[in-house]
Design an enzyme around this catalytic site. Structure first.
Site, PDB file in Angstrom:
ATOM      1  N   ASP A 182       0.852  -1.195   0.000  1.00 38.97           N
ATOM      2  CA  ASP A 182       0.000   0.000   0.000  1.00 38.97           C
ATOM      3  C   ASP A 182       0.886   1.242   0.000  1.00 38.97           C
ATOM      4  O   ASP A 182       1.908   1.309   0.676  1.00 38.97           O
ATOM      5  CB  ASP A 182      -0.908  -0.018   1.226  1.00 38.97           C
ATOM      6  N   ILE A 183       0.489   2.258  -0.771  1.00 38.42           N
ATOM      7  CA  ILE A 183       1.286   3.477  -0.895  1.00 38.42           C
ATOM      8  C   ILE A 183       1.263   4.306   0.396  1.00 38.42           C
ATOM      9  O   ILE A 183       2.168   5.119   0.626  1.00 38.42           O
ATOM     10  CB  ILE A 183       0.761   4.313  -2.094  1.00 38.42           C
TER      11      ILE A 183
ATOM     12  N   ASN B 103     -12.977  -3.392   2.413  1.00 41.61           N
ATOM     13  CA  ASN B 103     -14.003  -2.370   2.555  1.00 41.61           C
ATOM     14  C   ASN B 103     -14.960  -2.442   1.377  1.00 41.61           C
ATOM     15  O   ASN B 103     -14.551  -2.708   0.248  1.00 41.61           O
ATOM     16  CB  ASN B 103     -13.349  -0.984   2.608  1.00 41.61           C
TER      17      ASN B 103
ATOM     18  N   HIS C  39     -10.059  -5.252  -3.116  1.00 40.05           N
ATOM     19  CA  HIS C  39      -8.718  -5.496  -2.599  1.00 40.05           C
ATOM     20  C   HIS C  39      -8.833  -5.890  -1.144  1.00 40.05           C
ATOM     21  O   HIS C  39      -9.592  -5.296  -0.379  1.00 40.05           O
ATOM     22  CB  HIS C  39      -7.821  -4.270  -2.762  1.00 40.05           C
ATOM     23  N   LEU C  40      -8.053  -6.895  -0.785  1.00 41.51           N
ATOM     24  CA  LEU C  40      -7.985  -7.368   0.586  1.00 41.51           C
ATOM     25  C   LEU C  40      -6.754  -6.730   1.217  1.00 41.51           C
ATOM     26  O   LEU C  40      -5.632  -6.949   0.759  1.00 41.51           O
ATOM     27  CB  LEU C  40      -7.864  -8.894   0.567  1.00 41.51           C
ATOM     28  N   HIS C  41      -6.987  -5.892   2.242  1.00 44.11           N
ATOM     29  CA  HIS C  41      -5.867  -5.321   2.980  1.00 44.11           C
ATOM     30  C   HIS C  41      -5.284  -6.413   3.880  1.00 44.11           C
ATOM     31  O   HIS C  41      -6.037  -7.106   4.578  1.00 44.11           O
ATOM     32  CB  HIS C  41      -6.329  -4.179   3.883  1.00 44.11           C
TER      33      HIS C  41
ATOM     34  N   GLY D 283     -15.647   3.335   3.637  1.00 44.33           N
ATOM     35  CA  GLY D 283     -14.516   4.148   3.202  1.00 44.33           C
ATOM     36  C   GLY D 283     -13.773   3.592   2.006  1.00 44.33           C
ATOM     37  O   GLY D 283     -12.597   3.913   1.795  1.00 44.33           O
ATOM     38  N   GLN D 284     -14.450   2.753   1.200  1.00 45.31           N
ATOM     39  CA  GLN D 284     -13.775   2.222   0.003  1.00 45.31           C
ATOM     40  C   GLN D 284     -13.416   3.380  -0.931  1.00 45.31           C
ATOM     41  O   GLN D 284     -14.275   4.190  -1.287  1.00 45.31           O
ATOM     42  CB  GLN D 284     -14.671   1.214  -0.726  1.00 45.31           C
TER      43      GLN D 284
HETATM   44  P1  5GP Z   1      -9.818   1.322   0.359  1.00 45.91           P
HETATM   45  O1  5GP Z   1     -10.028   2.567   1.176  1.00 45.91           O
HETATM   46  O2  5GP Z   1     -10.445   1.434  -1.015  1.00 45.91           O
HETATM   47  O3  5GP Z   1     -10.190   0.072   1.082  1.00 45.91           O
HETATM   48  O4  5GP Z   1      -8.249   1.224   0.163  1.00 45.91           O
HETATM   49  C1  5GP Z   1      -7.571   1.789  -0.909  1.00 45.91           C
HETATM   50  C2  5GP Z   1      -6.100   1.681  -0.593  1.00 45.91           C
HETATM   51  O5  5GP Z   1      -5.364   1.900  -1.780  1.00 45.91           O
HETATM   52  C3  5GP Z   1      -5.625   2.714   0.429  1.00 45.91           C
HETATM   53  O6  5GP Z   1      -5.073   2.050   1.555  1.00 45.91           O
HETATM   54  C4  5GP Z   1      -4.601   3.529  -0.344  1.00 45.91           C
HETATM   55  O7  5GP Z   1      -3.503   3.935   0.450  1.00 45.91           O
HETATM   56  C5  5GP Z   1      -4.188   2.584  -1.459  1.00 45.91           C
HETATM   57  N1  5GP Z   1      -3.742   3.255  -2.660  1.00 45.91           N
HETATM   58  C6  5GP Z   1      -4.343   4.307  -3.288  1.00 45.91           C
HETATM   59  N2  5GP Z   1      -3.642   4.675  -4.375  1.00 45.91           N
HETATM   60  C7  5GP Z   1      -2.582   3.822  -4.444  1.00 45.91           C
HETATM   61  C8  5GP Z   1      -1.490   3.698  -5.363  1.00 45.91           C
HETATM   62  O8  5GP Z   1      -1.362   4.437  -6.345  1.00 45.91           O
HETATM   63  N3  5GP Z   1      -0.581   2.714  -5.117  1.00 45.91           N
HETATM   64  C9  5GP Z   1      -0.697   1.880  -4.047  1.00 45.91           C
HETATM   65  N4  5GP Z   1       0.248   0.949  -3.891  1.00 45.91           N
HETATM   66  N5  5GP Z   1      -1.721   1.966  -3.161  1.00 45.91           N
HETATM   67  C10 5GP Z   1      -2.633   2.921  -3.363  1.00 45.91           C
END
Ligand code: 5GP
Ligand code: ZN
Length: 114
Positions: free
Chosen positions: A30-31, A87, A100-102, A93-94
């Site tokens: 994750d970034i 999410n 994607h599975l964190h 908060g998606q």
């Molecule tokens: P969500 O909130 O949709 O469950 O999680 C999205 C995740 O994607 C966040 O944790 C966010 O930091 C990550 N993310 C967003 N943009 C990028 C990116 O360009 N590269 C990577 N590696 N992760 C990203």
């Protein structure tokens, strides 16, 4: 999905920090990590949200967890523990609409989540 960020990673148009990959699944860092290990496990097929999963995706959905298990092993988290979160939609908060599975680990997690 041409403009989907995670599909661009699958196609190699953006290079993520890959931790694990197989035919149907990609896992990358994750970034904006929320723990010492924070990896996102995605299907290579574009599926926007959990709501878009169909019975035909059952094996693929399971493969996300098998990949998460492998990520945990590679990151040395299998014994200490880790959290997996997916999410779905606004209230969760998606932010990226490609499921994607964190996989989070390397610190004590708290419950309930915020
Ligand atoms: P969500 O909130 O949709 O469950 O999680 C999205 C995740 O994607 C966040 O944790 C966010 O930091 C990550 N993310 C967003 N943009 C990028 C990116 O360009 N590269 C990577 N590696 N992760 C990203
Ligand atoms: Zn996508």
């Amino acid at each position: 999905m041409n403009d989907c960020l995670f599909c661009k990673m699958v196609r190699g148009e953006i290079q993520p920090k890959t931790v694990y990959e197989d035919e149907r699944v990609l896992a990358f860092r994750d970034i904006n990590p929320q723990a010492p290990t924070h990896v996102l496990v995605i299907p290579k097929e574009h599926i926007a949200t959990i709501n878009d999963l169909r019975p035909g995706h059952a094996a693929l959905a399971g493969e996300l967890y098998l990949a998460a298990r492998e990520v945990a092993r590679l990151e040395g988290l299998s014994e200490s523990g880790y959290r997996t979160v997916m999410n779905c939609g606004r209230d969760a908060g998606q932010a990226v609409f490609h499921i994607h599975l964190h996989v989070l680990g390397g610190r004590q997690m708290h419950w309930p989540p915020g």
